[in-house]
Design an enzyme around this catalytic site. Structure first.
Site, short mmCIF file in Angstrom:
data_model
loop_
_atom_site.label_atom_id
_atom_site.label_comp_id
_atom_site.label_asym_id
_atom_site.label_seq_id
_atom_site.Cartn_x
_atom_site.Cartn_y
_atom_site.Cartn_z
N HIS A 5 0.86 -1.18 0.00
CA HIS A 5 0.00 0.00 0.00
C HIS A 5 0.89 1.24 0.00
CE1 HIS A 5 -3.04 -2.91 0.96
NE2 HIS A 5 -2.48 -3.18 2.13
N ARG A 99 -0.68 -4.70 -6.50
CA ARG A 99 -0.25 -6.09 -6.62
C ARG A 99 1.13 -6.12 -7.23
NH1 ARG A 99 -4.24 -8.14 -9.76
NH2 ARG A 99 -5.60 -8.34 -7.95
#
Length: 235
Positions: A5, A99
């Site tokens: 993140h 990802r």
């Protein structure tokens, strides 16, 4: 997938939001594990080489898990959850996930799932080597014991192990409280509003800040988490 993140310092530039979180393990098989951070000595250049070779998972250390373990995951920390565990996740309010690596798997359509390599490489903390599971001692309190798992400006999380008929109260009654039951049964009673709730394992309840007189009582021996907002953002 192996994911990250974005930190608060660059999230807006990437068009995303920061997300700091923590995982608490409620159940685990003998083989259960998580991955977090980087193995010591892995540089950005080496990590990119592994990405191109399809071996990025070799760069991330694995931690075996057992019930009661917890991992703090600040924005910027690589992480993935292996098979064999049930976790509770407490997180900053955000949906931005990049990802990095998907173990060379194919999606349901027979194609590799999309990766976010540029955003991920900009977000990863490449000085984050081999982070440890949370080390929090069990401290005696009148109702049983408490472990202070996370104390951060974004949120706090405590694990309470309580005896039957023990009562719990929030540390900061002026803030909302989320109660999560791991084992046993608890009840919540707010006399002024007449609201009541009973919770079994896996149950959650939000106690608003407007209900400072709410009482949490253990109906049995129980383990629960108490999570509250912190006192402000940290970049």
């Amino acid at each position: 997938s192996l994911q990250v993140h974005p930190p608060a310092t660059i999230a807006a530039t990437l068009g995303g939001e920061p997300k700091t979180e923590m995982w608490y393990v409620t159940d685990a098989t003998p083989e259960a594990h998580l991955l977090a951070g980087l193995k010591r000595g892995v540089t950005r250049s080496a990590f990119e080489q592994h990405l191109r070779a399809g071996t990025a998972g070799e760069c991330v250390p694995r931690s075996p898990l057992r019930p009661g373990d917890a991992m703090f995951l600040p924005s910027g920390r690589l992480h993935a959850l292996g098979a064999g565990s049930v976790i509770f996740e407490v997180q900053q309010n955000s949906d931005t996930t990049y990802r990095v690596f998907d173990w060379n798997r194919l999606g349901l359509d027979g194609r590799p799932r999309a990766l976010h390599l540029a955003e991920s490489l900009a977000s990863i903390d490449f000085d984050d080597y081999e982070p440890a599971l949370v080390e929090a001692p069990s401290l005696p309190v009148p109702e049983g014991t408490v472990r202070r798992l996370v104390e951060h400006p974004l949120f706090t999380v405590q694990e309470h192990r309580v005896r039957p008929r023990a009562r719990l109260r929030a540390d900061a009654p002026d803030r909302p409280l989320i109660l999560a039951v791991v084992t046993g049964r608890l009840s919540i009673d707010d006399p002024p509003s007449g609201q009541q709730a009973q919770l079994a394992p896996g149950g959650f309840c939000l106690v608003p800040a407007a209900c400072p007189s709410a009482v949490i009582s253990a109906e049995t021996d129980a383990v629960c988490l108490l999570a509250q907002p912190g006192c402000g953002p940290r970049t």
